[in-house]
Design an enzyme around this catalytic site. Structure first.
Site, PDB file in Angstrom:
ATOM      1  N   TYR A  72       0.072  -9.349   9.576  1.00  0.00           N
ATOM      2  CA  TYR A  72      -0.550 -10.402   9.679  1.00  0.00           C
ATOM      3  C   TYR A  72       0.025 -10.991  10.765  1.00  0.00           C
ATOM      4  O   TYR A  72      -1.409 -11.697  10.118  1.00  0.00           O
ATOM      5  CB  TYR A  72       0.914 -11.306   8.609  1.00  0.00           C
ATOM      6  CG  TYR A  72       1.546 -10.238   7.585  1.00  0.00           C
ATOM      7  CD1 TYR A  72       0.983  -9.842   6.151  1.00  0.00           C
ATOM      8  CD2 TYR A  72       2.853 -10.138   6.908  1.00  0.00           C
ATOM      9  CE1 TYR A  72       1.030  -9.410   5.642  1.00  0.00           C
ATOM     10  CE2 TYR A  72       3.639  -9.984   6.039  1.00  0.00           C
ATOM     11  CZ  TYR A  72       2.648  -9.796   4.673  1.00  0.00           C
ATOM     12  OH  TYR A  72       2.753  -9.143   3.276  1.00  0.00           O
ATOM     13  N   GLY A 102      -4.959  -2.596   2.807  1.00  0.00           N
ATOM     14  CA  GLY A 102      -4.157  -3.844   3.396  1.00  0.00           C
ATOM     15  C   GLY A 102      -5.008  -5.025   3.156  1.00  0.00           C
ATOM     16  O   GLY A 102      -4.845  -6.303   2.769  1.00  0.00           O
ATOM     17  N   ILE A 118       1.316  -0.855  -0.087  1.00  0.00           N
ATOM     18  CA  ILE A 118      -0.501  -0.154   0.014  1.00  0.00           C
ATOM     19  C   ILE A 118       0.639   0.676  -0.135  1.00  0.00           C
ATOM     20  O   ILE A 118       1.704   1.207   0.421  1.00  0.00           O
ATOM     21  CB  ILE A 118      -0.570  -0.207   0.987  1.00  0.00           C
ATOM     22  CG1 ILE A 118      -1.484  -0.843   1.644  1.00  0.00           C
ATOM     23  CG2 ILE A 118      -1.728   1.309   1.392  1.00  0.00           C
ATOM     24  CD1 ILE A 118      -3.059  -1.326   0.417  1.00  0.00           C
TER      25      ILE A 118
HETATM   26  C1  LIG Z   1       1.182  -4.221   5.707  1.00  0.00           C
HETATM   27  C2  LIG Z   1       0.184  -3.200   4.975  1.00  0.00           C
HETATM   28  C3  LIG Z   1       0.386  -3.718   3.292  1.00  0.00           C
HETATM   29  C4  LIG Z   1      -0.742  -3.383   5.984  1.00  0.00           C
HETATM   30  O1  LIG Z   1      -1.355  -2.340   4.979  1.00  0.00           O
HETATM   31  P1  LIG Z   1      -2.455  -1.214   6.284  1.00  0.00           P
HETATM   32  O2  LIG Z   1      -3.180  -1.054   4.827  1.00  0.00           O
HETATM   33  O3  LIG Z   1      -1.130  -0.335   6.399  1.00  0.00           O
HETATM   34  O4  LIG Z   1      -2.876  -1.856   7.242  1.00  0.00           O
HETATM   35  P2  LIG Z   1      -4.872  -2.070   7.033  1.00  0.00           P
HETATM   36  O5  LIG Z   1      -5.362  -0.223   7.663  1.00  0.00           O
HETATM   37  O6  LIG Z   1      -5.502  -3.295   6.181  1.00  0.00           O
HETATM   38  O7  LIG Z   1      -4.884  -2.642   8.518  1.00  0.00           O
HETATM   39  C5  LIG Z   1      -5.530  -4.199   9.203  1.00  0.00           C
HETATM   40  C6  LIG Z   1      -5.553  -4.296  10.463  1.00  0.00           C
HETATM   41  O8  LIG Z   1      -4.040  -4.282  10.564  1.00  0.00           O
HETATM   42  C7  LIG Z   1      -3.935  -3.412  11.593  1.00  0.00           C
HETATM   43  N1  LIG Z   1      -2.693  -3.174  12.011  1.00  0.00           N
HETATM   44  C8  LIG Z   1      -1.648  -2.772  10.813  1.00  0.00           C
HETATM   45  N2  LIG Z   1      -0.739  -2.733  11.080  1.00  0.00           N
HETATM   46  C9  LIG Z   1      -0.066  -3.543  11.658  1.00  0.00           C
HETATM   47  C10 LIG Z   1       0.892  -3.509  13.182  1.00  0.00           C
HETATM   48  N3  LIG Z   1       1.864  -3.466  12.909  1.00  0.00           N
HETATM   49  N4  LIG Z   1       0.744  -3.952  14.194  1.00  0.00           N
HETATM   50  C11 LIG Z   1      -0.710  -5.187  14.286  1.00  0.00           C
HETATM   51  N5  LIG Z   1      -1.532  -4.056  13.655  1.00  0.00           N
HETATM   52  C12 LIG Z   1      -1.243  -4.192  13.277  1.00  0.00           C
HETATM   53  C13 LIG Z   1      -4.448  -2.762  11.930  1.00  0.00           C
HETATM   54  O9  LIG Z   1      -4.780  -1.892  13.072  1.00  0.00           O
HETATM   55  C14 LIG Z   1      -6.019  -3.337  11.063  1.00  0.00           C
HETATM   56  O10 LIG Z   1      -6.580  -3.540  12.334  1.00  0.00           O
HETATM   57  P3  LIG Z   1      -8.117  -3.276  12.695  1.00  0.00           P
HETATM   58  O11 LIG Z   1      -8.743  -4.555  11.561  1.00  0.00           O
HETATM   59  O12 LIG Z   1      -8.579  -4.037  13.908  1.00  0.00           O
HETATM   60  O13 LIG Z   1      -8.545  -2.182  12.558  1.00  0.00           O
HETATM   61  C15 LIG Z   1       0.692  -1.893   5.166  1.00  0.00           C
HETATM   62  O14 LIG Z   1       1.258  -1.017   5.851  1.00  0.00           O
HETATM   63  C16 LIG Z   1       2.262  -2.240   3.183  1.00  0.00           C
HETATM   64  O15 LIG Z   1       2.503  -1.398   2.148  1.00  0.00           O
HETATM   65  N6  LIG Z   1       3.040  -1.381   4.143  1.00  0.00           N
HETATM   66  C17 LIG Z   1       5.103  -1.660   3.531  1.00  0.00           C
HETATM   67  C18 LIG Z   1       4.981  -3.035   2.483  1.00  0.00           C
HETATM   68  C19 LIG Z   1       5.254  -3.903   3.323  1.00  0.00           C
HETATM   69  O16 LIG Z   1       5.723  -4.128   4.131  1.00  0.00           O
HETATM   70  N7  LIG Z   1       4.543  -4.951   2.273  1.00  0.00           N
HETATM   71  C20 LIG Z   1       4.533  -6.398   2.570  1.00  0.00           C
HETATM   72  C21 LIG Z   1       5.914  -6.969   2.360  1.00  0.00           C
HETATM   73  S1  LIG Z   1       6.027  -8.790   3.311  1.00  0.00           S
END
Ligand SMILES: CC(C)(COP(=O)(O)OP(=O)(O)OC[C@H]1O[C@@H](n2cnc3c(N)ncnc32)[C@H](O)[C@@H]1OP(=O)(O)O)[C@@H](O)C(=O)NCCC(=O)NCCS
Length: 172
Positions: free
Chosen positions: A142, A108, A98
């Protein structure tokens, strides 16, 4: 707010390349040398390689849009396209990114749901992924959504060997 998905086709090659490079660079630039980053970006996201991946019938890419803006993307693999031999009952999330300004809005999780939908439609029993052991943010995400660690493998970031944690989520 509106959220939409679209499956990528070969016509999306350049846009996919731009989003892939931007998100990978933004995610990992602070923990890797510029040299290793450059080498990896050229290797992983060159047009020849991405074109081949887009043409693989066992791989699918999706963009996610937030209010009509491209907010990120997903790449899933089945069968022989998986980067580990996990068998025909598994689906791999190889990439889930994202863009910075759209993180923390639930997108995500929607991409994970999309991957689960694809897996269920193909009668898969689990989804899995590899995540860099130092990517605490993604690992936290995750875990929050039900993945557990089931293994590890190494990969090369430029010349540096790094460890990916393998995480799996069973499908009901
Ligand atoms: C990791 C990633 C895909 C998560 O997507 P996002 O859109 O930011 O996360 P979301 O808003 O969908 O979060 C979903 C849930 O997870 C929780 N969450 C998100 N990050 C978290 C973390 N670091 N620790 C604990 N919970 C977390 C949120 O609070 C949310 O909880 P809820 O459903 O109770 O409200 C995004 O941050 C990203 O693209 N990061 C950079 C790229 C990356 O690292 N990709 C993975 C490579 S393996």
């Amino acid at each position: 707010m509106t959220v939409k998905f679209s499956k990528c086709s070969i016509g999306d090659l350049i846009k996919l390349q731009e989003v892939s490079i931007e998100t990978f660079h933004d995610t990992f630039k602070d923990q890797n040398s510029p040299e290793n980053m450059r080498t990896y970006l050229e290797k992983a996201f060159n047009t020849i390689r991405l074109k081949k991946e887009l043409s693989n019938p066992n791989s699918e890419f999706y963009f996610i849009y937030y209010n009509e803006e491209t907010a990120g993307y997903l790449k899933v693999n089945v069968n022989a396209a998986q980067s580990e031999q996990m068998g025909d009952e598994s689906l791999e999330i190889e990439r889930i990114y994202i863009r910075n300004k759209y993180q923390g809005k639930g997108l995500g999780k929607l991409l994970i749901n999309k991957a689960m939908e694809i897996a269920v439609a193909q009668n898969k029993k689990n989804i899995w992924l590899g995540v860099w052991e130092k990517n605490d943010n993604a690992i936290g995400f995750y875990k929050k959504i039900g993945f557990i660690q089931t293994g590890a493998h190494s990969f090369y970031m430029g010349v540096e060997e790094q460890i990916d944690i393998i995480m799996t989520k069973p499908l009901k």
